[in-house]
Structure formats: C-alpha cells, structure tokens
Design a protein around this motif. Sequence first.
Motif, PDB file in Angstrom:
ATOM      1  N   GLU A  58      41.358  36.526  44.166  1.00 41.95           N
ATOM      2  CA  GLU A  58      41.750  37.387  43.054  1.00 41.95           C
ATOM      3  C   GLU A  58      42.482  36.591  41.967  1.00 41.95           C
ATOM      4  O   GLU A  58      43.202  35.629  42.248  1.00 41.95           O
ATOM      5  CB  GLU A  58      42.648  38.518  43.546  1.00 41.95           C
ATOM      6  N   CYS A  59      42.271  37.057  40.754  1.00 45.10           N
ATOM      7  CA  CYS A  59      42.928  36.404  39.616  1.00 45.10           C
ATOM      8  C   CYS A  59      44.423  36.731  39.605  1.00 45.10           C
ATOM      9  O   CYS A  59      44.798  37.886  39.829  1.00 45.10           O
ATOM     10  CB  CYS A  59      42.322  36.889  38.298  1.00 45.10           C
ATOM     11  N   VAL A  68      43.385  45.831  29.661  1.00 48.19           N
ATOM     12  CA  VAL A  68      43.061  44.461  30.057  1.00 48.19           C
ATOM     13  C   VAL A  68      42.704  43.655  28.818  1.00 48.19           C
ATOM     14  O   VAL A  68      41.785  44.012  28.074  1.00 48.19           O
ATOM     15  CB  VAL A  68      41.899  44.443  31.070  1.00 48.19           C
ATOM     16  N   ARG A  82      44.420  36.699  34.781  1.00 47.59           N
ATOM     17  CA  ARG A  82      44.030  38.003  34.224  1.00 47.59           C
ATOM     18  C   ARG A  82      45.208  38.527  33.416  1.00 47.59           C
ATOM     19  O   ARG A  82      46.324  38.648  33.931  1.00 47.59           O
ATOM     20  CB  ARG A  82      43.682  38.974  35.341  1.00 47.59           C
ATOM     21  N   ASP A 108      42.313  40.100  29.101  1.00 48.12           N
ATOM     22  CA  ASP A 108      41.450  39.016  29.590  1.00 48.12           C
ATOM     23  C   ASP A 108      41.183  39.279  31.079  1.00 48.12           C
ATOM     24  O   ASP A 108      42.113  39.301  31.892  1.00 48.12           O
ATOM     25  CB  ASP A 108      42.135  37.659  29.402  1.00 48.12           C
ATOM     26  N   GLU A 109      39.921  39.491  31.420  1.00 48.46           N
ATOM     27  CA  GLU A 109      39.566  39.805  32.803  1.00 48.46           C
ATOM     28  C   GLU A 109      39.862  38.641  33.749  1.00 48.46           C
ATOM     29  O   GLU A 109      40.164  38.852  34.922  1.00 48.46           O
ATOM     30  CB  GLU A 109      38.080  40.155  32.903  1.00 48.46           C
ATOM     31  N   ILE A 118      47.024  41.504  31.152  1.00 47.39           N
ATOM     32  CA  ILE A 118      47.025  42.957  30.953  1.00 47.39           C
ATOM     33  C   ILE A 118      48.170  43.329  30.017  1.00 47.39           C
ATOM     34  O   ILE A 118      49.322  42.899  30.211  1.00 47.39           O
ATOM     35  CB  ILE A 118      47.197  43.694  32.296  1.00 47.39           C
TER      36      ILE A 118
END
Length: 511
Positions: free
Chosen positions: A314-315, A332, A371, A334-335, A373
């Motif tokens: 996971e990021c 979000v 990631r 950047d995914e 958010i």
Amino acid sequence: MDEILRTPQKDSRLHGPRKDHAPADGWAKRIERLKDRWSERLEGAGALKGDLALQSARVYHRMHSAVAGKPKMAPLPFLALAAVIGVAGVVGTLYSPAYVLTVDGVDVGVVQSKSVCQEIEARVESRASQILGYDYTIDHEVTYELALTKREDLTPTADVENYLFDQIGAITKAYTLRVDGQLVGMAQDRAALDALLDELAAPYVNENTIAVDYTKTVHITQEYVPSDSEQDTAAMMAALTANTNGQTTYEVQAGDTFMALAFDNDMTMAEMEALNPDIDINKLYIGQILNIKEEIPYLGVQTVDSLTYTEAIECPVREVEDDSMYQGDSKVLDEGIPGEALVTADVTYLNGVEKDREVTSSTTVREATERVIAVGTKERPTWYPTGNYVWPVYGTITSRFGYRYIFGSTSYHSGLDIAVPYGTSIRASDGGTVSFAGYKGSYGYLVIIDHGNGEQTYYGHNSQLLVSAGDKVYQGQTIAKAGSTGRSTGSHCHFEIRINGTSVNPTAYLN
C-alpha cells in the motif's frame, strides 16, 4: 530319564527266600508300594515343592527301621531302593509338577498349575467381553493333565491367551481404523486403511502441500475386534464424510437481513436466533458478526500449502489541509503507485477453505509511491450528512423489508413500517437537503431527504409536514408528524433508504 519319570521300572531278577530275611519278592513289593506312594504325593500340590531327595531318604530310613537288628538287606532290594532315592534326587532338582493344557483335544502348552489355567481363562473371557460388548464364556473343551517338566519349559501365559483368543470365532485380529477412539472399521491389510485415508485427503492435496492432518485423532492399530466389524472401505468412507452440524461466523454486509441469512444457510429463524441469542434481529449493522450453522464432515482434512506470490504494498498516505472543504471531507490529489513484494507463506486450509495464513518471508520488489489526500478544515454545517443513519422514530415494526402478504396479495415492501401514535414526531435519519415534501400517491404525505453520494431517505404516511423542498435539515431534526395518509391501515412511519435509486434493507444501516 523320561522313561524313568513316566514308567516305573521292574526288575525280573528276584532272589529266593532266606530264613532270616523277608522273601525277596516281599521286598520288591514293598519298594513298589513305596514308589506308588511317592507318585501319589507327586500329584499333590506341594509334594515336589519339597526336597524329593529328602523324601526318598525318609523312605529308606523307614525301611531300615523295619529290619533293624537283622542281617544286611539283600543286594536286589538295596539296589532298587537306591534307584528310587537317586531318581527322586534328580527329579527334585531338575523337574517340577505342571499341567498340560488341552483345548478341544489339542495340546496348547504346559502351565504351572490349574489355578494359572483358570486365571488365563478368566482374563480371556474378560477381554472378549470388553471387545464384544456382552458377557462371553469360553465354550471350548478345556482339560488338564498332570505332568513333570523343567521349569524353563513352561509355556508363557501370553502364548496360551493368544491361542485361546484365536479360537474365538466372534473375535478376529485385524488392523482397525479408529477416530477419536471410536471404531470406524477394520481390514486384514493395513494398506487398505492407509489408502482410504489417502483417498479422503486427495481432493485437498496439490503440488504445494507440505502437511496433511485431520480434525480428529486418527489411529490405525492391529488389535482384536468383533468379527462383524465393518470391512467395506466404501461404507467406511461414507461414515468419514457424513456431514454433522457445526457453526461458523459471518460478517454482516450491506443489504443483509436476519431472515435472508437464515434462509440462505438452510436455517429456520428459530435456529438462527438460537445461535445468536444476544442479537437484535431488527437492528443488524454492517460489520456485525453472526453465528451461522455449518455442515462439516465427521472427519475433516487440514492441509498446509507453501505458497509464493506477489502482493501489493500500500502507498504511504500524506494528508494536506484544504480550507475550501468541510471538516470530514477529503479529496485524493495523487493516487500514488502501489509497491510490490514477493511473499512466501504457509496457508492452512480446512476441507479446502483457508483458515490461517502465516507469512514466512517477504521481499520488496518495488517500493510504493506516496498517496496525497486533501482534508477539509472548514467548519461543518449542522445539516451536513454524517454518513450514519439513526432511527427516525421508535415503535413497533409491523412490516419488514422484503416480500409480504398484505391486502389479499403478496407484494414487495421497500422499507420498514414502524407503528407509533398519531402525531408522533418524525426525525431526519441523517443531515441533508429536502428534495421532496408533499403528497405522493400510496405514500400519502412524504418527505425525501438527499444525503449526497446517491443516498436518500423516505418518510411516508405523515399527517403533517414540517419542512419544504430545498430546506437543509440536520440529523435528528423533526421533519413531520406521524399519521396514516395514503395506502395505510394505521398510524405509522414508512421509512426507506435508497442508494443510487435502489431500496436497501434499512436495518442493515440504522444505528
């Protein structure tokens, strides 16, 4: 020596009578009588346990007293007496009394005494009774014959017992399969039972399997069992795979109902409630754990597979504040790109269903990227949806979600009917915007609230509406008064939850 022990020797060379001595044939008869008396003592339980040489010596002294003061004994009687004394000494040293045990005319062995024989019979009958499940008595002809034997030549009692067991037609010696101590069946060849267990495990074994075990203790042993024990491997397999009732757990998902879960698992409502006595069947919630009946085989197969596979990493998440969004909202930016790891794990299965996974090694192949958010910091208005639903009113549920029989026919009921007194306050289940407030066919006076993300709640059959379309309402705010308008048979609140236009079971969402 055997001839000496079994057959008394007679000397045909007798001396003629003398004037000062008893006739020679008289001495021979006396000696024969003494030897007969010795044989009788030999048959007694304690005769030979004493010193036979001493017994013979006593015989000699008794005879010497009888002729005291007379000339010496004639040579022939003297030699005969010496032979008796010599034989007695040898017998007493090397031999002891025993009994030849014969069963149905067949010599089985030599035992020390009749009491030993009787003890063996008692043990055989006791063991046979335990195996057969009823009182067993040996029905063979058992006889005993007195004999002399060397002590080291006595037959071991275990050999005698085993012989007697082998003569019992109702019992046989075979390889048995027992599960938790219970006899499943038997076979004369152990390989047949090993093959049976291999066949039971075969569906769950593959090239990755490193261990196979069973849910109960399994033993294959060679033992005495009733001759009518199961020997058909097909019947044994049927017994091992026969289903029994067990239970497992289930996590409530969106849209689940207590009744539907019971029916889906071939259970009655009563059975489902018995397994979940502390559960309110009208208030299920997502993530709630329920007990479900499960059919499991009498003997389950547990396997462990060693698996190697890739797994996503996971990021890592980084949050940034955004004052243009309400508190609790996020977006979000950047995914990120998940990483990848090469994992080796031991996976435990029960009858093919995974029960446990233990990672033994993990190597990162590619690192994950971040990631990002954005999280809102603007103060949240009171009317803003919380994402959780509360009961709009408390009362008696008179009709549940799903199919029902009403007005003389079966129809689909899209919500809950909650009976309450006329005029009871109806509250907004969650905050949002009123999208409809007015009269709508069979709903009567109806309020619809839009909570965003495609979610809506319906409140029908009201006697009075307290909000209008476009109003912002907060969770718990009074929006109407209960009544019986539209197609209704009494004062109540008809409550629905719709997601993307489809009705779902409200009890799965209400808190």
